[in-house]
Design an enzyme around this catalytic site. Structure first.
Site, PDB file in Angstrom:
ATOM      1  CB  CYS A  35      -0.877  -0.031   1.247  1.00  0.00           C
ATOM      2  SG  CYS A  35      -1.790   1.486   1.529  1.00  0.00           S
ATOM      3  CB  CYS A  59      -2.668   5.216   6.263  1.00  0.00           C
ATOM      4  SG  CYS A  59      -4.241   4.523   6.752  1.00  0.00           S
ATOM      5  CB  CYS A 107      -1.873  -1.328   7.893  1.00  0.00           C
ATOM      6  SG  CYS A 107      -3.241  -1.884   6.895  1.00  0.00           S
ATOM      7  CD  GLU A 111     -25.269  -3.489  23.645  1.00  0.00           C
ATOM      8  OE1 GLU A 111     -24.370  -4.343  23.664  1.00  0.00           O
ATOM      9  OE2 GLU A 111     -25.039  -2.276  23.477  1.00  0.00           O
ATOM     10  CG  ASP A 134     -17.588  -9.723  22.995  1.00  0.00           C
ATOM     11  OD1 ASP A 134     -16.459  -9.182  23.002  1.00  0.00           O
ATOM     12  OD2 ASP A 134     -18.204  -9.971  21.938  1.00  0.00           O
ATOM     13  CB  CYS A 175     -11.438  -6.424  21.291  1.00  0.00           C
ATOM     14  SG  CYS A 175     -12.350  -5.236  22.263  1.00  0.00           S
TER      15      CYS A 175
HETATM   16  C1  LIG Z   1     -17.178  -5.785  21.790  1.00  0.00           C
HETATM   17  S1  LIG Z   1     -18.884  -5.452  21.603  1.00  0.00           S
HETATM   18  C2  LIG Z   1     -19.539  -7.094  21.669  1.00  0.00           C
HETATM   19  C3  LIG Z   1     -20.935  -7.267  21.169  1.00  0.00           C
HETATM   20  C4  LIG Z   1     -21.392  -8.693  20.932  1.00  0.00           C
HETATM   21  N1  LIG Z   1     -21.063  -9.578  22.005  1.00  0.00           N
HETATM   22  C5  LIG Z   1     -20.886  -9.207  19.600  1.00  0.00           C
HETATM   23  O1  LIG Z   1     -20.100 -10.164  19.576  1.00  0.00           O
HETATM   24  O2  LIG Z   1     -21.273  -8.661  18.562  1.00  0.00           O
HETATM   25  C6  LIG Z   1     -19.289  -4.715  23.132  1.00  0.00           C
HETATM   26  C7  LIG Z   1     -20.742  -4.323  23.310  1.00  0.00           C
HETATM   27  O3  LIG Z   1     -20.902  -3.811  24.640  1.00  0.00           O
HETATM   28  C8  LIG Z   1     -21.785  -2.714  24.625  1.00  0.00           C
HETATM   29  N2  LIG Z   1     -21.490  -1.944  25.853  1.00  0.00           N
HETATM   30  C9  LIG Z   1     -20.489  -1.063  26.065  1.00  0.00           C
HETATM   31  N3  LIG Z   1     -20.486  -0.643  27.349  1.00  0.00           N
HETATM   32  C10 LIG Z   1     -21.509  -1.285  27.966  1.00  0.00           C
HETATM   33  C11 LIG Z   1     -22.008  -1.281  29.309  1.00  0.00           C
HETATM   34  N4  LIG Z   1     -21.446  -0.537  30.257  1.00  0.00           N
HETATM   35  N5  LIG Z   1     -23.067  -2.079  29.593  1.00  0.00           N
HETATM   36  C12 LIG Z   1     -23.651  -2.835  28.617  1.00  0.00           C
HETATM   37  N6  LIG Z   1     -23.220  -2.876  27.340  1.00  0.00           N
HETATM   38  C13 LIG Z   1     -22.156  -2.109  27.005  1.00  0.00           C
HETATM   39  C14 LIG Z   1     -21.507  -2.036  23.302  1.00  0.00           C
HETATM   40  O4  LIG Z   1     -22.610  -1.243  22.897  1.00  0.00           O
HETATM   41  C15 LIG Z   1     -21.267  -3.249  22.382  1.00  0.00           C
HETATM   42  O5  LIG Z   1     -22.473  -3.671  21.807  1.00  0.00           O
END
Ligand SMILES: C[S@@+](CC[C@H](N)C(=O)[O-])C[C@H]1O[C@@H](n2cnc3c(N)ncnc32)[C@H](O)[C@@H]1O
Length: 397
Positions: free
Chosen positions: A63, A69, A72, A281, A326, A353
């Protein structure tokens, strides 16, 4: 200067006059000259300008914008080194936890992203230069899916006439290839955009009849609307969810809590293997999508609650044998960890993540839980990020 080793961001580490420097585009054992980008109190940042003994692991980045940028970080490494870098990073950060670490699971390196946020400036469309608001035009970005790159080619002409647009976000449905375009800023004529997408949203107003796209993970289908989170890499998220489901089956889980559930993705994926799931959520649109997704996949043993995990978890009592978490990059709130310990599930499956916040959280959970194993996943190839799935088991008392 001699590059000693790589840091966790894929930069080469050098030392000059007792101060540590982090240099972009520099590999271990290379002798480099660098240009200073920023001097900090205890360290400095730079970019290599010439290399006298190129590493055997160096390749020519595919690239032209790579060095300016911020998208990456690893394009100057060959594929073996990219894998080794991520594997070593996980080992180094989790070393003290003394746990089994499986090999990095990876898939295609390019054209994997199903979402991008583009900026528009002076009739041009692109991404911001690393750590700045200066625009770099996007020309066939290696990370974006081919369909998104095709749409960007059309948008290049469009934004020449629509100079008051600020950002254009494109979301693409996995498998269905449905397209959502979200525009922020002033716009005069939007009808040309209608040919490019299934869903058009301008400054929060849905213009099309359709307001969400359908995307796949494995064989499950999910509605995704403007404000809902959805995983960016189809192949790897499918592999991650399959791993979570295999743990759930192995552990014989019955009642599962799916914390930070987004549009209900993980809960719906595992629902046919358990008795019931409760998802939590904070984003209202995501919970609306999650309820629609439950019906879309003919599932009736899952329910969702809208709110912050740290608030709602306080009222949850201990019928849950397995909790899947997650969270976003910030990891788990201390209150969430305390409540998890009180709910006392037999197993916790942690999808992360951000490896640094994962380690911090594990240090707190470690008193009550044994870490059984960690599997790293290359969710974001060519960047320094690594996704991990970790399974924990309650210690015998
Ligand atoms: C890494 S994503 C994972 C979503 C889902 N498990 C997936 O695999 O698609 C984290 C999620 O947590 C939500 N989130 C962030 N802070 C939060 C909180 N304090 N309480 C509840 N949900 C939250 C975000 O809106 C997002 O949808």
């Amino acid at each position: 200067m001699k590059v000693e080793r790589l840091d966790h961001y894929g930069r080469g580490i050098i030392k000059k006059d007792g101060k540590i420097g982090f240099i972009k585009n520099a590999l271990e054992q290379e002798d480099i000259e660098y240009e200073l980008i920023k001097e900090h109190k205890n360290y400095f940042e730079g970019i290599s300008k010439s290399i006298s003994n190129e590493s055997k692991d160096r390749v020519k980045p595919q690239c032209n914008e790579y060095l300016i940028c911020g998208g990456c970080n690893l394009l100057h490494m060959n594929d073996e080194l990219k894998v080794k870098f991520k594997q070593d990073k996980i080992f180094n950060i989790l070393e003290k936890l003394n746990t089994k670490i499986n090999e990095l699971v990876y898939s295609s390196q390019y054209n994997y992203r199903n979402k991008v946020v583009l900026h528009v400036q002076n009739g041009k469309i692109g991404l911001y230069k690393d750590k700045s608001n200066e625009l770099i035009e996007v020309n066939d970005c290696l990370l974006l899916s081919k369909k998104i790159n095709e749409i960007i080619k059309v948008l290049k002409d469009y934004v020449k006439e629509e100079r008051k647009i600020k950002t254009i976000t494109i979301k693409l449905g996995n498998i269905t290839e449905e397209v959502m375009i979200i525009v922020e800023g002033e716009i005069e004529r939007y009808y040309k955009l209608l040919d490019l997408c299934n869903v058009l949203i301008i400054n929060d107003k849905v213009i099309t009849d359709q307001e969400s796209i359908i995307s796949y993970i494995g064989d499950k289908r999910y509605y995704v609307s403007k404000n809902s989170f959805f995983q960016v890499n189809y192949d790897i998220s499918t592999k991650i969810y399959e791993k979570v489901k295999s743990y759930i089956k192995e552990m014989g889980s019955k009642n599962v809590l799916d914390l930070y559930c987004g549009v209900g993705t993980i809960g719906i994926f595992i629902a046919d293997a358990v008795e019931n799931v409760l998802g939590i959520e904070v984003v209202e649109d995501a919970v609306k999508d999650a309820n629609k997704n439950m019906r879309l996949n003919n599932i009736d043993n899952i329910s969702f609650r809208l709110g912050k995990v740290e608030d709602l978890i306080q009222d949850i009592k201990g019928i849950y044998d397995t909790v899947v978490v997650d969270p976003p990059r910030g990891g788990l709130d201390k209150k969430v960890i305390d409540s998890l310990i009180e709910i006392n599930p037999k197993n916790i499956i942690y999808v992360s993540c951000d490896i640094m916040t994962l380690r911090r959280d594990l240090e707190m959970l470690n008193e009550e839980y044994n870490i059984i194993e960690v599997t790293p996943y290359d969710m974001f190839p060519n960047t320094f990020h690594v996704e991990t799935v970790m399974v924990l088991e309650k210690k015998d008392v």
